[in-house]
Structure formats: structure tokens, C-alpha cells
Design a protein around this motif. Structure first.
Motif, PDB file in Angstrom:
ATOM      1  N   ASN A  73       0.783  -1.242   0.000  1.00  0.00           N
ATOM      2  CA  ASN A  73       0.000   0.000   0.000  1.00  0.00           C
ATOM      3  C   ASN A  73       0.814   1.292   0.000  1.00  0.00           C
ATOM      4  OD1 ASN A  73      -2.756  -1.214   0.262  1.00  0.00           O
ATOM      5  ND2 ASN A  73      -1.814  -2.058   2.096  1.00  0.00           N
ATOM      6  N   GLY A  74       2.104   1.171   0.207  1.00  0.00           N
ATOM      7  CA  GLY A  74       2.950   2.360   0.190  1.00  0.00           C
ATOM      8  C   GLY A  74       2.996   3.141   1.496  1.00  0.00           C
ATOM      9  N   ILE A  75       2.257   2.694   2.497  1.00  0.00           N
ATOM     10  CA  ILE A  75       2.276   3.354   3.813  1.00  0.00           C
ATOM     11  C   ILE A  75       2.322   2.288   4.902  1.00  0.00           C
ATOM     12  CG2 ILE A  75       0.993   5.400   3.058  1.00  0.00           C
ATOM     13  CD1 ILE A  75      -1.488   4.163   4.469  1.00  0.00           C
ATOM     14  N   ARG A  76       2.787   2.686   6.080  1.00  0.00           N
ATOM     15  CA  ARG A  76       2.780   1.786   7.232  1.00  0.00           C
ATOM     16  C   ARG A  76       1.375   1.794   7.856  1.00  0.00           C
ATOM     17  NH1 ARG A  76       7.294  -1.352   7.163  1.00  0.00           N
ATOM     18  NH2 ARG A  76       9.118  -0.067   6.788  1.00  0.00           N
ATOM     19  N   PRO A  77       0.948   0.667   8.393  1.00  0.00           N
ATOM     20  CA  PRO A  77      -0.405   0.589   8.970  1.00  0.00           C
ATOM     21  C   PRO A  77      -0.469   1.138  10.395  1.00  0.00           C
ATOM     22  CG  PRO A  77       0.647  -1.546   9.117  1.00  0.00           C
ATOM     23  CD  PRO A  77       1.601  -0.638   8.369  1.00  0.00           C
ATOM     24  N   ARG A  78      -0.154   2.395  10.546  1.00  0.00           N
ATOM     25  CA  ARG A  78      -0.136   3.010  11.875  1.00  0.00           C
ATOM     26  C   ARG A  78      -1.521   3.070  12.520  1.00  0.00           C
ATOM     27  NH1 ARG A  78       4.029   5.335   9.085  1.00  0.00           N
ATOM     28  NH2 ARG A  78       5.999   5.401  10.220  1.00  0.00           N
ATOM     29  N   PHE A  79      -2.546   2.924  11.722  1.00  0.00           N
ATOM     30  CA  PHE A  79      -3.915   2.967  12.222  1.00  0.00           C
ATOM     31  C   PHE A  79      -4.344   1.642  12.854  1.00  0.00           C
ATOM     32  CE2 PHE A  79      -3.759   1.791   7.798  1.00  0.00           C
ATOM     33  CZ  PHE A  79      -4.490   0.619   7.774  1.00  0.00           C
ATOM     34  N   MET A  80      -3.581   0.577  12.631  1.00  0.00           N
ATOM     35  CA  MET A  80      -3.936  -0.726  13.205  1.00  0.00           C
ATOM     36  C   MET A  80      -3.509  -0.776  14.671  1.00  0.00           C
ATOM     37  SD  MET A  80      -3.031  -3.637  10.425  1.00  0.00           S
ATOM     38  CE  MET A  80      -3.923  -3.795   8.901  1.00  0.00           C
ATOM     39  N   ASN A  81      -4.403  -1.208  15.527  1.00  0.00           N
ATOM     40  CA  ASN A  81      -4.089  -1.344  16.942  1.00  0.00           C
ATOM     41  C   ASN A  81      -3.719  -2.802  17.208  1.00  0.00           C
ATOM     42  OD1 ASN A  81      -3.874  -1.336  19.683  1.00  0.00           O
ATOM     43  ND2 ASN A  81      -5.792  -0.261  20.051  1.00  0.00           N
ATOM     44  N   PHE A  82      -2.435  -3.120  17.023  1.00  0.00           N
ATOM     45  CA  PHE A  82      -1.972  -4.488  17.177  1.00  0.00           C
ATOM     46  C   PHE A  82      -2.169  -5.016  18.593  1.00  0.00           C
ATOM     47  CE2 PHE A  82       0.781  -3.080  13.548  1.00  0.00           C
ATOM     48  CZ  PHE A  82       0.218  -3.918  12.596  1.00  0.00           C
ATOM     49  N   ASN A  83      -2.177  -4.136  19.586  1.00  0.00           N
ATOM     50  CA  ASN A  83      -2.364  -4.566  20.976  1.00  0.00           C
ATOM     51  C   ASN A  83      -3.726  -5.208  21.205  1.00  0.00           C
ATOM     52  OD1 ASN A  83       0.164  -3.650  21.784  1.00  0.00           O
ATOM     53  ND2 ASN A  83      -0.608  -1.608  22.249  1.00  0.00           N
ATOM     54  N   LYS A  84      -4.702  -4.829  20.419  1.00  0.00           N
ATOM     55  CA  LYS A  84      -6.051  -5.366  20.575  1.00  0.00           C
ATOM     56  C   LYS A  84      -6.330  -6.539  19.642  1.00  0.00           C
ATOM     57  CE  LYS A  84      -8.279  -1.305  22.444  1.00  0.00           C
ATOM     58  NZ  LYS A  84      -9.439  -0.422  22.370  1.00  0.00           N
ATOM     59  N   MET A  85      -5.365  -6.902  18.802  1.00  0.00           N
ATOM     60  CA  MET A  85      -5.574  -7.960  17.819  1.00  0.00           C
ATOM     61  C   MET A  85      -5.013  -9.287  18.330  1.00  0.00           C
ATOM     62  SD  MET A  85      -4.561  -5.787  14.417  1.00  0.00           S
ATOM     63  CE  MET A  85      -5.219  -6.882  13.182  1.00  0.00           C
ATOM     64  N   GLY A  86      -5.829 -10.331  18.220  1.00  0.00           N
ATOM     65  CA  GLY A  86      -5.382 -11.672  18.575  1.00  0.00           C
ATOM     66  C   GLY A  86      -4.667 -12.320  17.395  1.00  0.00           C
ATOM     67  N   ILE A  87      -4.146 -13.491  17.624  1.00  0.00           N
ATOM     68  CA  ILE A  87      -3.399 -14.192  16.577  1.00  0.00           C
ATOM     69  C   ILE A  87      -4.294 -14.511  15.380  1.00  0.00           C
ATOM     70  CG2 ILE A  87      -2.254 -16.382  16.029  1.00  0.00           C
ATOM     71  CD1 ILE A  87      -0.792 -16.177  18.665  1.00  0.00           C
ATOM     72  N   ARG A  88      -5.528 -14.905  15.621  1.00  0.00           N
ATOM     73  CA  ARG A  88      -6.437 -15.199  14.500  1.00  0.00           C
ATOM     74  C   ARG A  88      -6.642 -13.970  13.619  1.00  0.00           C
ATOM     75  NH1 ARG A  88     -10.932 -18.811  17.521  1.00  0.00           N
ATOM     76  NH2 ARG A  88      -9.769 -20.745  17.486  1.00  0.00           N
ATOM     77  N   GLN A  89      -6.857 -12.841  14.241  1.00  0.00           N
ATOM     78  CA  GLN A  89      -7.075 -11.611  13.474  1.00  0.00           C
ATOM     79  C   GLN A  89      -5.795 -11.213  12.728  1.00  0.00           C
ATOM     80  OE1 GLN A  89      -8.722  -8.411  15.751  1.00  0.00           O
ATOM     81  NE2 GLN A  89      -9.176  -7.174  13.949  1.00  0.00           N
ATOM     82  N   LEU A  90      -4.649 -11.400  13.353  1.00  0.00           N
ATOM     83  CA  LEU A  90      -3.377 -11.087  12.694  1.00  0.00           C
ATOM     84  C   LEU A  90      -3.167 -11.996  11.483  1.00  0.00           C
ATOM     85  CD1 LEU A  90      -1.147 -10.598  15.856  1.00  0.00           C
ATOM     86  CD2 LEU A  90      -1.858  -8.810  14.249  1.00  0.00           C
ATOM     87  N   ARG A  91      -3.478 -13.276  11.645  1.00  0.00           N
ATOM     88  CA  ARG A  91      -3.349 -14.208  10.508  1.00  0.00           C
ATOM     89  C   ARG A  91      -4.309 -13.840   9.387  1.00  0.00           C
ATOM     90  NH1 ARG A  91      -2.385 -19.519  14.081  1.00  0.00           N
ATOM     91  NH2 ARG A  91      -0.122 -19.430  14.057  1.00  0.00           N
ATOM     92  N   LYS A  92      -5.488 -13.370   9.746  1.00  0.00           N
ATOM     93  CA  LYS A  92      -6.457 -12.925   8.737  1.00  0.00           C
ATOM     94  C   LYS A  92      -5.890 -11.748   7.947  1.00  0.00           C
ATOM     95  CE  LYS A  92     -11.204 -11.280   8.263  1.00  0.00           C
ATOM     96  NZ  LYS A  92     -12.420 -10.872   8.977  1.00  0.00           N
ATOM     97  N   GLU A  93      -5.246 -10.810   8.643  1.00  0.00           N
ATOM     98  CA  GLU A  93      -4.614  -9.663   7.972  1.00  0.00           C
ATOM     99  C   GLU A  93      -3.496 -10.135   7.030  1.00  0.00           C
ATOM    100  OE1 GLU A  93      -5.506  -6.522   7.888  1.00  0.00           O
ATOM    101  OE2 GLU A  93      -7.150  -6.797   9.301  1.00  0.00           O
ATOM    102  N   VAL A  94      -2.706 -11.103   7.472  1.00  0.00           N
ATOM    103  CA  VAL A  94      -1.635 -11.644   6.634  1.00  0.00           C
ATOM    104  C   VAL A  94      -2.236 -12.249   5.376  1.00  0.00           C
ATOM    105  CG1 VAL A  94       0.087 -13.493   6.463  1.00  0.00           C
ATOM    106  CG2 VAL A  94       0.043 -12.020   8.479  1.00  0.00           C
TER     107      VAL A  94
END
Length: 99
Positions: A73-94
């Protein structure tokens, strides 16, 4: 109380590094592809509060998203709150990034 990491982390890292060294040796002169080794120093992981294998997997997913999102996307995902994301949600993003 001194923090300690789960022995599974160091075992996982040592096995990963062994396989990575083998991969790098096999592909050194043919493809130009290589993989990075992981730090085997226990104090490094304690400093970053990576104490379980789950913590390590989570951190690796976050790092992948951070870099791959920028690549796509050309930008860093600074809007994502990784602290609130579980492993399942992180894998979904991947998976979304890999489509």
C-alpha cells in the motif's frame, strides 16, 4: 522477580536457525534468495517481553504485516491497533495482504 522465557522458544529458534542455515547454504549461489537468522540470546527476548512461543508467533505476524502492508500500500499501517488484535485476526490480515 526475574523474567524467564519458556524453553520452547529457544528450541524453536535453534531449530529455525538450523533450517535457515541449510536453506541459505543450498541457495547461496543459485537463486540469490536468503533468510534471516533469529537471535538466540535469551536476554534479547526478555528485553522485548517475548516470553512464550505464542508471544514470538504474534510478534512475527505483526512484523510481517508492518512490512508487507507498506510494500502493498505504500504506507505503514499506523492505524492498526496491534495490541487489541489476537493471533487469529493477525493471521487474517496476513492472508488479506497475500491475496
Amino acid at each position: 522477580m526475574k523474567k524467564q522465557i519458556c524453553p520452547k522458544i529457544l528450541n524453536y529458534i535453534k531449530k529455525y536457525n538450523e533450517e535457515t542455515r541449510k536453506y541459505n547454504e543450498e541457495h547461496r549461489n543459485t537463486t540469490g534468495n536468503w533468510k534471516s537468522l533469529m537471535i538466540e540470546d535469551e536476554n534479547h527476548w526478555i528485553e522485548y517481553n517475548i516470553l512464550t512461543l505464542r508471544d514470538l508467533v504474534r510478534e512475527n505476524l505483526i512484523n510481517y504485516i508492518w512490512d508487507e502492508f507498506k510494500s502493498v500500500n505504500g504506507i505503514r499501517p499506523r492505524f492498526m491497533n496491534f495490541n487489541k488484535m489476537g493471533i487469529r485476526q493477525l493471521r487474517k490480515e496476513v492472508n488479506l495482504l497475500n491475496q
